[in-house]
Design an enzyme around this catalytic site. Structure first.
Site, PDB file in Angstrom:
ATOM      1  N   CYS A  53      -3.305  -3.026  -7.370  1.00 33.87           N
ATOM      2  CA  CYS A  53      -1.985  -2.402  -7.341  1.00 33.87           C
ATOM      3  C   CYS A  53      -2.179  -0.892  -7.243  1.00 33.87           C
ATOM      4  O   CYS A  53      -2.840  -0.288  -8.109  1.00 33.87           O
ATOM      5  CB  CYS A  53      -1.265  -2.775  -8.639  1.00 33.87           C
ATOM      6  SG  CYS A  53       0.285  -1.908  -8.883  1.00 33.87           S
TER       7      CYS A  53
ATOM      8  N   CYS B 295       0.809   0.035  -0.759  1.00 31.92           N
ATOM      9  CA  CYS B 295       1.257  -0.878  -1.821  1.00 31.92           C
ATOM     10  C   CYS B 295       0.734  -2.242  -1.402  1.00 31.92           C
ATOM     11  O   CYS B 295       0.845  -2.615  -0.218  1.00 31.92           O
ATOM     12  CB  CYS B 295       2.786  -0.886  -1.901  1.00 31.92           C
ATOM     13  SG  CYS B 295       3.453  -2.233  -2.901  1.00 31.92           S
TER      14      CYS B 295
END
Ligand code: DGL
Length: 235
Positions: A70, A179
């Site tokens: 992440c 992302c």
């Protein structure tokens, strides 16, 4: 020994896929924290609390190596996790700005969550890598990771068309998928900006994990296929 991999939801699976390809002999535990999704609009304190709970869980499952799959959690709290858990090795995921700069792209769009875009770490990476003849546009994509998690196609299309319109005359030649949720909509992004090359950091994360396993003498000795355990928290 297991390798822990976590994200706020399905995004981390795009990193997990590369990890399993690179290290098929390893045992992985994937933790998709849908209960706390999205991470990209949370404060640093909230994120540290949430990610610490995940690290505690993964430590109970014997994960010395933890892959933060992440960009948001990496750019906002990896350093504090390293301080708090000195016995773990944390491998982070950061937007592939270095790859864009090293490959001489002239006009790069970095798509990421608002928290990643505002992070000091991302700005450092840009400053360390950008050259005079290069432009890097940092785009906070409000709601996009969440729309991908919910498979809200209308919202995804709306966000992408706004971005494409805003940067239509910037001759964008590369787009950094900053992302881990965004590789799921690669084809849609490419349809809006077909001239741009799409870059993401998952392969680099997998190579870095291999490197850390070797460095810490944790590489499994036999070549038997490893195991995979997947856990998702629910709202
Ligand atoms: N997939 C995550 C990232 O790479 C977080 C998305 C979110 O939960 O906002 O930043």
């Amino acid at each position: 020994m297991n390798i822990g991999v976590f994200d706020s939801g399905i995004g981390g699976l795009t990193v997990l896929e590369e990890l399993v390809k690179e290290l098929p002999q390893c045992n992985f535990i994937f933790y998709g924290d849908q209960k706390n999704n999205p991470y990209g609009e949370k404060s640093d304190e909230e994120l540290l609390k949430i990610t610490s709970e995940i690290v505690d869980y993964l430590n109970e499952k014997d994960c010395k190596i933890i892959v933060i799959a992440c960009n948001t959690a990496t750019t906002r709290c990896r350093n504090r996790l390293i301080e708090k858990y000195p016995d773990n090795v944390f491998i982070g995921t950061v937007p592939a700005v270095k790859v864009a700069c090293d490959n001489n792209f002239k006009n790069t769009l970095v798509l990421a969550t608002p928290a990643t875009i505002e992070s000091e770490r991302l700005h450092q990476i840009v400053d360390e890598n950008i050259r005079e003849d290069q432009n890097i546009y940092l785009v906070p994509c409000y709601g996009l990771a969440d729309a991908i998690e919910q498979n809200d196609v209308d919202k995804i299309e709306r966000i992408l068309s706004e971005i494409a319109e805003e940067y239509a005359n910037k001759e964008i030649d590369s787009i950094v998928l900053g992302c881990t949720h965004y590789p799921f909509i690669k084809d849609r992004i490419a349809r809006y900006m077909p001239e741009a090359v799409l870059l993401d950091g998952s392969k680099g994360v997998a190579r870095e994990t291999r490197h850390q396993l070797t460095l810490n003498d944790l590489m499994p000795e036999d070549n038997e296929k490893g195991t995979l355990e997947v856990v998702f928290t629910k709202k």
